[in-house]
Design a protein around this motif. Structure first.
Motif, PDB file in Angstrom:
ATOM      1  N   THR A   8       0.859  -1.174   0.000  1.00 44.05           N
ATOM      2  CA  THR A   8       0.000   0.000   0.000  1.00 44.05           C
ATOM      3  C   THR A   8       0.898   1.228   0.000  1.00 44.05           C
ATOM      4  N   GLY A   9       0.310   2.353  -0.383  1.00 45.01           N
ATOM      5  CA  GLY A   9       1.124   3.557  -0.499  1.00 45.01           C
ATOM      6  C   GLY A   9       1.501   3.779  -1.944  1.00 45.01           C
ATOM      7  N   PRO A  10       2.283   4.825  -2.198  1.00 51.33           N
ATOM      8  CA  PRO A  10       2.600   5.169  -3.578  1.00 51.33           C
ATOM      9  C   PRO A  10       3.412   4.076  -4.273  1.00 51.33           C
ATOM     10  N   ALA A  11       3.196   3.948  -5.591  1.00 48.16           N
ATOM     11  CA  ALA A  11       3.949   2.961  -6.356  1.00 48.16           C
ATOM     12  C   ALA A  11       5.403   3.413  -6.482  1.00 48.16           C
ATOM     13  N   VAL A  12       5.556   4.705  -6.709  1.00 43.82           N
ATOM     14  CA  VAL A  12       6.899   5.271  -6.762  1.00 43.82           C
ATOM     15  C   VAL A  12       6.919   6.497  -5.867  1.00 43.82           C
ATOM     16  N   SER A  13       7.931   6.601  -5.054  1.00 43.59           N
ATOM     17  CA  SER A  13       8.027   7.762  -4.184  1.00 43.59           C
ATOM     18  C   SER A  13       9.461   8.275  -4.206  1.00 43.59           C
ATOM     19  N   VAL A  14       9.629   9.466  -4.781  1.00 46.24           N
ATOM     20  CA  VAL A  14      10.959  10.058  -4.860  1.00 46.24           C
ATOM     21  C   VAL A  14      11.018  11.176  -3.838  1.00 46.24           C
ATOM     22  N   LYS A  15      12.061  11.164  -3.018  1.00 41.96           N
ATOM     23  CA  LYS A  15      12.168  12.215  -2.003  1.00 41.96           C
ATOM     24  C   LYS A  15      13.511  12.925  -2.094  1.00 41.96           C
ATOM     25  N   ASN A  16      13.462  14.223  -2.239  1.00 45.52           N
ATOM     26  CA  ASN A  16      14.659  15.086  -2.220  1.00 45.52           C
ATOM     27  C   ASN A  16      15.800  14.558  -3.082  1.00 45.52           C
ATOM     28  N   LEU A  17      15.460  14.167  -4.289  1.00 48.02           N
ATOM     29  CA  LEU A  17      16.478  13.590  -5.160  1.00 48.02           C
ATOM     30  C   LEU A  17      17.394  14.671  -5.734  1.00 48.02           C
ATOM     31  N   VAL A  18      18.693  14.473  -5.516  1.00 48.52           N
ATOM     32  CA  VAL A  18      19.691  15.363  -6.107  1.00 48.52           C
ATOM     33  C   VAL A  18      20.634  14.497  -6.926  1.00 48.52           C
ATOM     34  N   THR A  19      20.874  14.886  -8.164  1.00 49.90           N
ATOM     35  CA  THR A  19      21.788  14.093  -8.985  1.00 49.90           C
ATOM     36  C   THR A  19      22.771  15.010  -9.702  1.00 49.90           C
ATOM     37  N   HIS A  20      23.907  14.443 -10.013  1.00 53.84           N
ATOM     38  CA  HIS A  20      24.942  15.187 -10.720  1.00 53.84           C
ATOM     39  C   HIS A  20      25.409  14.410 -11.932  1.00 53.84           C
ATOM     40  N   TYR A  21      25.798  15.136 -12.961  1.00 53.66           N
ATOM     41  CA  TYR A  21      26.502  14.516 -14.083  1.00 53.66           C
ATOM     42  C   TYR A  21      27.883  15.133 -14.097  1.00 53.66           C
ATOM     43  N   GLY A  22      28.873  14.371 -13.690  1.00 49.32           N
ATOM     44  CA  GLY A  22      30.179  14.973 -13.442  1.00 49.32           C
ATOM     45  C   GLY A  22      30.032  15.937 -12.270  1.00 49.32           C
ATOM     46  N   LYS A  23      30.440  17.188 -12.483  1.00 52.48           N
ATOM     47  CA  LYS A  23      30.291  18.165 -11.398  1.00 52.48           C
ATOM     48  C   LYS A  23      29.005  18.956 -11.538  1.00 52.48           C
ATOM     49  N   LYS A  24      28.306  18.726 -12.639  1.00 54.06           N
ATOM     50  CA  LYS A  24      27.132  19.529 -12.936  1.00 54.06           C
ATOM     51  C   LYS A  24      25.905  18.937 -12.271  1.00 54.06           C
ATOM     52  N   GLN A  25      25.152  19.790 -11.577  1.00 54.71           N
ATOM     53  CA  GLN A  25      23.939  19.282 -10.941  1.00 54.71           C
ATOM     54  C   GLN A  25      22.822  19.232 -11.976  1.00 54.71           C
ATOM     55  N   ILE A  26      22.151  18.074 -12.067  1.00 56.03           N
ATOM     56  CA  ILE A  26      21.076  17.929 -13.057  1.00 56.03           C
ATOM     57  C   ILE A  26      19.720  18.044 -12.390  1.00 56.03           C
ATOM     58  N   LEU A  27      19.490  17.251 -11.350  1.00 52.36           N
ATOM     59  CA  LEU A  27      18.211  17.325 -10.642  1.00 52.36           C
ATOM     60  C   LEU A  27      18.441  17.969  -9.281  1.00 52.36           C
ATOM     61  N   ASN A  28      17.548  18.880  -8.947  1.00 53.00           N
ATOM     62  CA  ASN A  28      17.728  19.643  -7.727  1.00 53.00           C
ATOM     63  C   ASN A  28      16.541  19.409  -6.790  1.00 53.00           C
ATOM     64  N   ASN A  29      16.750  18.533  -5.810  1.00 52.27           N
ATOM     65  CA  ASN A  29      15.759  18.359  -4.764  1.00 52.27           C
ATOM     66  C   ASN A  29      14.365  17.994  -5.319  1.00 52.27           C
ATOM     67  N   VAL A  30      14.322  16.953  -6.121  1.00 47.12           N
ATOM     68  CA  VAL A  30      13.062  16.549  -6.735  1.00 47.12           C
ATOM     69  C   VAL A  30      12.319  15.589  -5.807  1.00 47.12           C
ATOM     70  N   SER A  31      11.043  15.882  -5.546  1.00 47.95           N
ATOM     71  CA  SER A  31      10.211  14.965  -4.771  1.00 47.95           C
ATOM     72  C   SER A  31       8.938  14.701  -5.551  1.00 47.95           C
ATOM     73  N   LEU A  32       8.527  13.427  -5.580  1.00 48.48           N
ATOM     74  CA  LEU A  32       7.412  13.061  -6.447  1.00 48.48           C
ATOM     75  C   LEU A  32       6.797  11.757  -5.949  1.00 48.48           C
ATOM     76  N   ASP A  33       5.470  11.720  -5.853  1.00 47.75           N
ATOM     77  CA  ASP A  33       4.773  10.470  -5.520  1.00 47.75           C
ATOM     78  C   ASP A  33       3.928  10.042  -6.706  1.00 47.75           C
ATOM     79  N   ILE A  34       3.988   8.776  -7.046  1.00 46.20           N
ATOM     80  CA  ILE A  34       3.137   8.266  -8.118  1.00 46.20           C
ATOM     81  C   ILE A  34       2.230   7.204  -7.520  1.00 46.20           C
ATOM     82  N   VAL A  35       0.907   7.443  -7.658  1.00 47.49           N
ATOM     83  CA  VAL A  35      -0.082   6.578  -7.012  1.00 47.49           C
ATOM     84  C   VAL A  35      -0.292   5.325  -7.859  1.00 47.49           C
ATOM     85  N   PRO A  36      -0.602   4.188  -7.219  1.00 41.81           N
ATOM     86  CA  PRO A  36      -0.853   2.975  -8.002  1.00 41.81           C
ATOM     87  C   PRO A  36      -1.968   3.171  -9.031  1.00 41.81           C
ATOM     88  N   GLU A  37      -1.789   2.570 -10.161  1.00 42.33           N
ATOM     89  CA  GLU A  37      -2.759   2.546 -11.259  1.00 42.33           C
ATOM     90  C   GLU A  37      -3.055   3.904 -11.875  1.00 42.33           C
TER      91      GLU A  37
END
Lengths: 278, 280
Positions: A8-37
């Motif tokens: 139960t709960g979200p199918a996908v739950s992203v919290k405070n995602l930060v990503t880098h490509y090399g030294k470059k920041q690509i995603l900045n603090n992304v949070s996202l919930d995806i509900v089932p179906e």
């Protein structure tokens, strides 16, 4: 099949995602919930980070920080074996289809079955044919991917993605490079699949028309940040300028910083990620 | 005066950049070496533990590589090694004749072919033939997201692509070397037979007397090392392909040049250490 337990709960739950490509920041603090179906469409212009977000949700790259939960399990901490199990519940159709060119269409669709099940060859073939029927590619199983058109490759990739009956389906740019009729057919196919199989579907696209047609909710990414997540109507009525620019296909009117401009002309490196189009 | 100062400043600046570039290249080289080592360990890991984790390195995939790398190269290896055998005996007889010792050509060819020429020729040939093909294959798969597709299905690309190549190489290259040994000696036997009237059976008899197991061993040890070099260089360059079809082409060239260079250098090092007893 431990990961097939009820969740139960979200199918996908992203919290405070930060990503880098090399030294470059690509995603900045992304949070996202995806509900089932639900069908969640992740939208944004080129270089907004939408494909990057999908790669991280798929566990193809390790994030700098933040958590990504899929069906209740945090993939940033899962062992390789646990991740292997979780993959049975995830189907992915890549932008280019990514069918293995050395195998026939049928063998491509069978791949996940061969990897994860001990079914005999005939059963696998029948299952592959069933899925090829779903995507309207019956009788194409013996062709090589190079013999298919762009739309057919995407449909074959879709058949491979759903052959394990995953709970979660990811679809990267379903309509990119296709003519409008074929793109519309794919949209219908996505809607039908959700109706028939009850999958949670995540679609990454920049096609407005397609997004409005299939989405339950839309997430709009811009320059590595989420501008908003909401239903189609909420997005349409948004007063955010950047969202309206995207919806009305208005070119971005970037404010020019004269100093940064001068620095760029002089060839001095600055750390502004916007300068690279990400 | 000011111009002179400017010039010397310029030189200092340039040499600083030059040194910096050397440092960067060195660091990149070390990084790549580390990557290749990790790749090797991963391949061995999958070969040894894959079965227990229900993700075996497939035997069919290994045999496909053996066919591609080994069986399909049989003819060309035979022709090249035959030619090398003939060439060696021509040179050998020409040199030894000056001392009236041309019969020793049998020992010369037997030892130099098994210890040196067969593994080296096979290594260079396989690097050019299969090393480049492996880089191109994996590189294009990388380009078209096929490697990502494998990963999301749960198929580790190292297990699925790299490990079969490594095992296939380690089977094929030594076997090809044995074929090369045989063909090289046969080439020499044919030429010597006509040149100094030595019958084939006598030549072969003398060859067996001249050869020690250690000669064959040395060749096979080298062949295995070359196999590992070709596989790892080919696979790692494929995995690291840059963007575009151009990237694949560049990586393919790099893979061939790098593996042939590594083979020759490794050959020198191994020859030295394998013969360290006889040198002193």
């Amino acid at each position: 099949m431990s990961s097939r337990g009820s969740h139960t709960g979200p199918a996908v739950s992203v919290k405070n995602l930060v990503t880098h490509y090399g030294k470059k920041q690509i995603l900045n603090n992304v949070s996202l919930d995806i509900v089932p179906e639900e069908i969640m469409v992740i939208m944004g212009g080129s270089g907004s980070g939408k494909s990057t977000l999908m790669r991280y949700i798929l566990g193809l790259n390790p994030p700098t920080s933040g958590t990504i939960e899929i069906l209740g399990r945090d993939i940033t901490t899962l062992s390789e074996i646990e991740m292997y199990d979780l993959r049975k519940d995830m189907g992915v159709s890549f932008q280019s289809g990514a069918l293995l060119r050395s195998l026939t269409v049928g063998e491509n669709v069978c791949m996940p079955l061969k990897e994860h099940t001990k079914l005999d060859e005939n059963t696998m073939r029948i299952m592959a044919r069933m899925k090829l029927e779903v995507v309207n590619l019956a009788n194409f199983e013996d062709l090589m991917p190079s013999e298919l058109s762009g739309g057919m490759i995407k449909r074959a990739a879709l058949a491979r993605a759903i052959v394990m009956d995953p709970k979660l389906l990811f679809f990267d740019e379903p309509s990119a490079g296709l003519d409008p009729v074929v793109a519309a057919e794919l949209d219908d196919l996505i809607l039908n699949m959700r109706a028939d199989m009850g999958m949670t579907i995540v679609v990454v696209t920049h096609e407005l028309e397609s997004a409005f047609k299939i989405a339950d909710r839309i997430t709009i990414l811009d320059q590595g940040e989420i501008l908003m997540t909401g239903t189609v109507d909420e997005v349409k009525q948004s007063t955010n300028k950047r969202i309206q620019d995207l919806l009305n296909r208005r070119p971005r009117q970037e404010e020019i910083d004269p100093e940064a401009y001068l620095r760029r002309l002089l060839g001095e490196k600055d750390d502004d990620p916007d300068a690279f189009g990400y | 005066m000011a111009a002179k100062e400017k010039l010397s400043g310029n030189i200092i600046q340039r040499s600083a950049i030059f040194l910096e570039n050397i440092g960067k290249r060195f660091a990149a080289g070390i990084e790549e070496l580390g990557y290749v080592m990790v790749l090797f360990v991963e391949c061995v890991y999958w070969v040894l533990t894959g079965f227990r984790r229900k993700q075996p390195v497939r035997v069919a995939a290994v045999f496909k590589e053996v066919r591609e790398i080994g069986v399909n190269a049989l003819l060309i290896v035979s022709v090249l090694c035959l030619a090398v055998g003939v060439m060696l005996s021509i040179q050998g007889i020409a040199t030894l004749k000056q001392f009236g010792q041309e019969l020793w050509v049998v020992d010369l060819v037997a030892q130099s072919v098994t210890r040196e020429f067969a593994p080296l020729i096979v290594g260079i040939l396989v690097a050019g033939r299969s090393g480049s093909a492996i880089t191109a294959r994996i590189g294009t798969m990388n380009e078209s997201q096929e490697l990502d597709a494998l990963r999301v299905i749960g198929i580790n690309p190292v297990r699925h692509l790299a490990a079969p190549v490594l095992v296939g190489m380690m089977i094929s290259v030594p076997l090809l070397t044995i074929v090369g040994d045989f063909m090289g000696i046969m080439g020499s036997a044919l030429f010597t037979g006509t040149e100094i009237d030595m019958p084939l059976d006598v030549y072969i008899q003398r060859t067996f007397e001249a050869l020690k197991p250690d000669d064959i061993h040395q060749g096979l040890i080298k062949a295995s090392v070359f196999a590992i070099i070709i596989a790892l260089v080919g696979v790692s360059n494929g995995f690291q392909v840059g963007s575009g079809a151009e990237g694949v082409g560049r990586s393919t060239t790099r893979s061939v040049v790098l593996s042939i260079s590594c083979i020759v250098v490794a050959d020198m090092i191994f020859t030295y250490f394998l013969n360290i007893g006889t040198l002193t």
